[in-house]
Write a protein that holds these residues in place. Structure first.
Motif, mmCIF file in Angstrom:
data_model
loop_
_atom_site.group_PDB
_atom_site.id
_atom_site.type_symbol
_atom_site.label_atom_id
_atom_site.label_comp_id
_atom_site.label_asym_id
_atom_site.label_seq_id
_atom_site.Cartn_x
_atom_site.Cartn_y
_atom_site.Cartn_z
ATOM 1 N N LEU A 46 35.183 45.512 42.031
ATOM 2 C CA LEU A 46 34.830 46.888 41.660
ATOM 3 C C LEU A 46 34.706 47.784 42.889
ATOM 4 O O LEU A 46 35.125 48.942 42.857
ATOM 5 N N ARG A 47 34.138 47.270 43.979
ATOM 6 C CA ARG A 47 34.038 48.081 45.200
ATOM 7 C C ARG A 47 35.426 48.439 45.728
ATOM 8 O O ARG A 47 35.661 49.570 46.159
ATOM 9 N N ARG A 48 36.359 47.484 45.693
ATOM 10 C CA ARG A 48 37.731 47.793 46.134
ATOM 11 C C ARG A 48 38.363 48.850 45.231
ATOM 12 O O ARG A 48 39.074 49.740 45.702
ATOM 13 N N GLN A 49 38.099 48.758 43.929
ATOM 14 C CA GLN A 49 38.646 49.751 43.006
ATOM 15 C C GLN A 49 38.016 51.116 43.224
ATOM 16 O O GLN A 49 38.692 52.140 43.096
ATOM 17 N N ALA A 50 36.742 51.156 43.563
ATOM 18 C CA ALA A 50 36.084 52.438 43.854
ATOM 19 C C ALA A 50 36.759 53.110 45.046
ATOM 20 O O ALA A 50 37.038 54.317 45.021
ATOM 21 N N HIS A 51 37.055 52.331 46.092
ATOM 22 C CA HIS A 51 37.759 52.887 47.254
ATOM 23 C C HIS A 51 39.180 53.318 46.886
ATOM 24 O O HIS A 51 39.654 54.364 47.332
ATOM 25 N N ARG A 52 39.862 52.523 46.069
ATOM 26 C CA ARG A 52 41.227 52.867 45.643
ATOM 27 C C ARG A 52 41.237 54.195 44.888
ATOM 28 O O ARG A 52 42.048 55.080 45.169
ATOM 29 N N LEU A 53 40.306 54.355 43.944
ATOM 30 C CA LEU A 53 40.227 55.605 43.181
ATOM 31 C C LEU A 53 39.878 56.786 44.090
ATOM 32 O O LEU A 53 40.482 57.858 43.990
#
Length: 135
Positions: free
Chosen positions: A44-51
């Motif tokens: 989820l943290r990686r996805q937060a950065h991606r978004l």
């Protein structure tokens, strides 16, 4: 690539998902089943950065055409900043880990105007008869 299995000791896996939307619509942006709550939250943290990077790219990047980025007015709601803050804040990480450890789902929502981006994680309880020992 191997499929993650439930933790043999607890029979629990964790579902992590990302959704986005506006007033009248919602879009599934990705998901993963992870064997531990920490791996689900790391995803989820990686996805937060991606978004955040997709919504608010670095203006000095060379991958954007000229005039692609334009300044906007600053508001209290800035989803990319909220997502980056959530991903970097250890207090949020511990809160999410503790909540998942007790069996409850965790949700974080970043908003900007009518748009919203939601990061969720929840335990998936696997019946003990379906938990297989590791190969």
């Amino acid at each position: 690539m191997t499929v993650p299995r439930a933790c043999p000791a607890t029979g629990v896996e964790y579902l992590a998902e990302v959704h986005g939307g506006a007033a009248a619509s919602s879009v599934f942006l990705g998901g993963v089943v992870a064997p531990t709550r920490r791996l689900a939250l790391r995803w989820l943290r990686r996805q937060a950065h991606r978004l955040a990077d997709a919504l608010d790219p670095d203006p000095h990047t060379t991958r954007l055409p000229q005039q692609a980025l334009r300044p906007t007015s600053r508001t209290a709601e800035h989803a990319p900043a909220q997502l980056r803050f959530w991903a970097a804040d250890l207090t949020y990480a511990e809160e999410a880990t503790d909540r998942l450890a007790t069996g409850y789902p965790y949700r974080f929502t970043a908003r900007q105007g009518p748009a919203w981006y939601q990061l969720t994680a929840r335990p998936l309880l696997i019946p003990s008869s379906s938990v297989r020992p590791p190969a």
